[in-house]
Design an enzyme around this catalytic site. Structure first.
Site, PDB file in Angstrom:
ATOM      1  N   CYS A 135     -18.623 -30.157 -17.009  1.00 41.54           N
ATOM      2  CA  CYS A 135     -19.431 -29.255 -16.395  1.00 41.54           C
ATOM      3  C   CYS A 135     -20.733 -30.066 -15.972  1.00 41.54           C
ATOM      4  CB  CYS A 135     -20.201 -28.496 -17.845  1.00 41.54           C
ATOM      5  SG  CYS A 135     -21.472 -27.314 -17.260  1.00 41.54           S
ATOM      6  N   CYS A 138     -24.268 -28.788 -16.618  1.00 41.42           N
ATOM      7  CA  CYS A 138     -24.595 -28.934 -18.005  1.00 41.42           C
ATOM      8  C   CYS A 138     -25.213 -30.149 -18.085  1.00 41.42           C
ATOM      9  CB  CYS A 138     -23.598 -28.856 -19.159  1.00 41.42           C
ATOM     10  SG  CYS A 138     -22.587 -27.270 -18.918  1.00 41.42           S
ATOM     11  N   ASP A 139     -24.440 -31.221 -17.265  1.00 44.17           N
ATOM     12  CA  ASP A 139     -24.594 -32.668 -17.684  1.00 44.17           C
ATOM     13  C   ASP A 139     -24.990 -33.458 -16.425  1.00 44.17           C
ATOM     14  OD1 ASP A 139     -23.851 -32.195 -20.361  1.00 44.17           O
ATOM     15  OD2 ASP A 139     -21.852 -32.296 -19.777  1.00 44.17           O
TER      16      ASP A 139
END
Ligand code: NDP
Length: 322
Positions: A135, A138-139
């Site tokens: 993701c 997200c990261d």
């Protein structure tokens, strides 16, 4: 054991739309949030293709709006994950991590999850902050000014690679063939991005790691590079990267139902074409768990609506609602 007319499993666009229509039809649905409340859209940023938001909307915000909307019409949301489904007799019995519930009708909207490469450490390193992720949204932030890699040749891979160039100094796009599966528009955008370097005909065969000390003095294993194998010549090479994003597609979340329901060869629930009906009357499936073609928030929402209407017709046909 608590009994409900309708239980919906999963809170992506399909589950919430089914809940919206079922609650407005006075079916008092109960919806189980599962292990990823809000589904896959909670791990995306801007959603520009959901009608009604002319300036786009953030994925988590869209899902929160859907959640609030179903609460407004009386849906009960349970923050529990269904771990067992007995669909062999009626009423159907669903067991969560907390209790067992029975239902006259069940709507399955459990979606799909990101696939991993299946090589040593890829999934473990993702769980343990080791620099592997599925993701970018997200990261991505953790890879400021670092060289990283994305694996895959579809729309997700190109979208993630393009997004990651906001942070990384360089993004290698590793693909096992020399032709991309992604849409032309997405390809054009990625080819124009000078931070993306395409690495063709290569598969990742292993992940190199190094142990780092955290500020608290703990040892953490992190990715330091990749071993690649040329799919044409078999030649092995190394690539130094500090991050790896795996974007090779999704698997449907159907393990709970594999003995009871008819699945297709890829594990997606088979529904009667043009409907959300599974092979068991009273069990309906909507969203990505039964759709490997479109997989869009709007198509998932549309099929959630169909599932609720078909649930109402089913309950009416067996005399459980007027
Ligand atoms: P896809 O199934 O479309 O693509 C998966 C990619 O990963 C393929 O290029 C495939 O290679 C590669 N791959 C699969 N398994 C492996 C493996 N074990 N090792 C290496 N590579 C592998 O998945 P996506 O998630 O990209 O897209 C899913 C759907 O969602 C598509 O319909 C897509 O159009 C849609 N989508 C739309 C977006 C948008 O419109 N904004 C954004 C993201 C997705 P190969 O090509 O060789 O099979």
């Amino acid at each position: 054991m608590t009994h409900h007319k309708v239980i919906i499993i999963g809170t992506g666009p399909a589950g919430y739309t089914a809940a919206l229509y079922a609650s407005r039809a006075n079916l008092a649905p109960v919806i189980f949030e599962g292990s990823q409340p809000g589904g896959q859209l909670t791990i995306t940023t801007e959603v520009d293709n959901f009608p009604g938001f002319k300036n786009g909307i953030l994925g988590p915000e869209l899902m929160n709006e859907m959640r609030e909307q179903v609460l407004r019409f009386g849906t009960t949301i349970l923050t529990e994950t269904i771990i067992k489904a007995d669909l062999s007799s009626k009423p159907f019995a669903l067991t969560s991590d907390k209790s067992t519930y029975t239902a006259d009708a069940v709507v399955i909207a459990t979606g799909a999850s990101a696939k991993w490469l299946g090589i040593k450490k890829d999934e473990e390193l993702s769980r343990e902050g080791g620099g592997v992720s599925a993701c970018a949204t997200c990261d991505g932030f953790f890879f400021k000014n670092k060289e990283i890699a994305v694996v895959g040749g579809g729309d997700t891979a190109l979208e993630e690679a393009t997004y990651l160039t906001k942070f990384a100094s360089k993004v290698y796009l590793i693909h096992r063939r020399d032709k991309l599966r992604a849409s032309k528009a997405m390809q054009d955008r990625a080819f124009k991005n000078s931070k993306i370097q395409f690495v063709w005909n290569q598969e990742v065969i292993s992940i190199d790691t190094q142990v780092h000390k955290t500020t608290q003095g703990m040892d953490v294993e992190k990715i330091s590079g990749l071993q690649l194998k040329d799919t044409q010549t078999g030649r092995i090479s190394s690539l130094l990267v500090e991050g790896l994003f795996v974007a090779i597609g999704h698997s449907p979340n159907t393990s709970l139902f594999k003995d009871a329901l008819t699945l297709d060869e890829s594990g997606y629930i088979r529904v009667t074409p043009g409907t959300t009906k599974t092979n068991i009357p009273g069990v309906f499936a909507c969203g990505d768990v039964q759709d490997k073609v479109f997989r869009q928030a709007i198509t998932a929402a549309g099929s959630g609506c169909m599932a609720a209407i078909e649930t109402e017709h089913y309950l009416s046909s067996i005399g459980l609602v007027d």
